[in-house]
Design a protein around this motif. Sequence first.
Motif, mmCIF file in Angstrom:
data_model
loop_
_atom_site.group_PDB
_atom_site.id
_atom_site.type_symbol
_atom_site.label_atom_id
_atom_site.label_comp_id
_atom_site.label_asym_id
_atom_site.label_seq_id
_atom_site.Cartn_x
_atom_site.Cartn_y
_atom_site.Cartn_z
ATOM 1 N N TRP A 1 37.562 34.032 36.722
ATOM 2 C CA TRP A 1 37.465 35.411 37.200
ATOM 3 C C TRP A 1 38.314 35.573 38.455
ATOM 4 O O TRP A 1 38.252 34.756 39.375
ATOM 5 N N ASN A 2 39.092 36.658 38.489
ATOM 6 C CA ASN A 2 39.907 36.968 39.663
ATOM 7 C C ASN A 2 39.810 38.459 39.929
ATOM 8 O O ASN A 2 39.899 39.263 38.996
ATOM 9 N N GLU A 3 39.641 38.832 41.185
ATOM 10 C CA GLU A 3 39.602 40.265 41.488
ATOM 11 C C GLU A 3 40.961 40.917 41.233
ATOM 12 O O GLU A 3 41.039 42.135 41.046
ATOM 13 N N ASN A 4 42.055 40.126 41.251
ATOM 14 C CA ASN A 4 43.378 40.602 40.821
ATOM 15 C C ASN A 4 43.878 41.770 41.657
ATOM 16 O O ASN A 4 44.456 42.731 41.123
ATOM 17 N N ILE A 5 43.699 41.687 42.949
ATOM 18 C CA ILE A 5 44.199 42.725 43.852
ATOM 19 C C ILE A 5 45.448 42.234 44.581
ATOM 20 O O ILE A 5 46.487 42.883 44.571
ATOM 21 N N HIS A 6 45.362 41.058 45.205
ATOM 22 C CA HIS A 6 46.525 40.480 45.869
ATOM 23 C C HIS A 6 47.683 40.257 44.899
ATOM 24 O O HIS A 6 48.852 40.315 45.283
ATOM 25 N N ASP A 7 47.363 39.969 43.642
ATOM 26 C CA ASP A 7 48.339 39.439 42.695
ATOM 27 C C ASP A 7 49.491 40.384 42.386
ATOM 28 O O ASP A 7 50.529 39.954 41.895
ATOM 29 N N SER A 8 49.322 41.672 42.666
ATOM 30 C CA SER A 8 50.388 42.631 42.384
ATOM 31 C C SER A 8 51.400 42.742 43.526
ATOM 32 O O SER A 8 52.452 43.369 43.354
ATOM 33 N N GLU B 1 39.066 44.739 37.275
ATOM 34 C CA GLU B 1 39.312 46.091 36.771
ATOM 35 C C GLU B 1 38.917 46.274 35.313
ATOM 36 O O GLU B 1 38.896 47.409 34.820
ATOM 37 N N GLN B 2 38.592 45.214 34.623
ATOM 38 C CA GLN B 2 38.181 45.327 33.233
ATOM 39 C C GLN B 2 36.768 45.909 33.136
ATOM 40 O O GLN B 2 35.996 45.887 34.102
ATOM 41 N N PRO B 3 36.402 46.473 31.972
ATOM 42 C CA PRO B 3 35.030 46.966 31.804
ATOM 43 C C PRO B 3 34.018 45.871 32.106
ATOM 44 O O PRO B 3 34.203 44.711 31.717
ATOM 45 N N GLU B 4 32.973 46.245 32.852
ATOM 46 C CA GLU B 4 31.929 45.311 33.278
ATOM 47 C C GLU B 4 32.506 44.151 34.096
ATOM 48 O O GLU B 4 31.972 43.044 34.100
ATOM 49 N N CYS B 5 33.624 44.451 34.782
ATOM 50 C CA CYS B 5 34.321 43.447 35.609
ATOM 51 C C CYS B 5 34.753 42.242 34.782
ATOM 52 O O CYS B 5 34.960 41.145 35.326
ATOM 53 N N GLY B 6 34.898 42.430 33.486
ATOM 54 C CA GLY B 6 35.299 41.344 32.611
ATOM 55 C C GLY B 6 34.188 40.388 32.236
ATOM 56 O O GLY B 6 34.415 39.448 31.468
ATOM 57 N N LEU B 7 32.987 40.605 32.767
ATOM 58 C CA LEU B 7 31.893 39.664 32.564
ATOM 59 C C LEU B 7 30.696 40.357 31.907
ATOM 60 O O LEU B 7 29.635 40.537 32.510
ATOM 61 N N SER B 8 30.884 40.733 30.671
ATOM 62 C CA SER B 8 29.787 41.310 29.895
ATOM 63 C C SER B 8 28.755 40.234 29.588
ATOM 64 O O SER B 8 28.993 39.028 29.797
#
Length: 247
Positions: free
Chosen positions: A7-14, A48-55
């Motif tokens: 899991w990565n919040e994927n904010i810095h990566d852009s 940013e994915q639905p359910e933060c990617g962790l359904s």
Amino acid sequence: MIRVTVWNENIHDSSPEVKAVYPLGIHGTIVGFLNKADGIQAKAVTLEQPECGLSDSVLDETDVLVWWGHLAHDKVPDELADKIREHVNRGMGFIPLHSAHMSKPFRRLLGTSCTLRWRDGEFERLWCTDPGHPIAQGLPPAFSLAEEEMYGEFFDVPHPESVVFTGWFRGGEVFRSGCCWTRGYGRIFYFQPGHETNPTYHNPNIQKVIVNAVRWAAPTARRDRLDCSCATPAEEIEAKGEEIPRF
């Protein structure tokens, strides 16, 4: 096969600065080297994915959850953090990396502030302080990182069951850089290196640590749920002389 979710919040990566170091994103880099290891199957999910990617289904199918977060700890719903704590207590492994020391799941699992001292841009030497631990296997007695964010004591966490690595920084600080805990049926390994603008996750020794940690944290026992159930006696209870009072 150990099923790993990174899991990565994927904010810095852009940002251009981080893209220059991790063109696939931090999560993509970690998934890449994990999938090269025998017996490990890794996938990435992001905030940013639905359910933060962790359904629920993703968590049910995750043996070890690797977590990288920094700017968006508050964006993770409390309900999700509670679910992750529940899954760890039931047996899922959890590996928070670097600034995930302030993540909601980690702080809920440890029950302390998890605060520390920090400073940008510093040389670090990592010493193996528990060479017999499975996470330390195949690693040298010490290895260095030319540049890494300084994390220093006091690290406000419960006393670790093992401190596998201790970091020393050029400014004189030391830090418990690789710590293990058990919560319920689950294992936790916190690993300090991994600032987003440093090529830390390309380092072969760092990759070896994380691969070893995944194998160590993989469930050895797992429960479908945690409850307080009424227990029947293992042996017959006989009253001697008078009836056993029941309340």
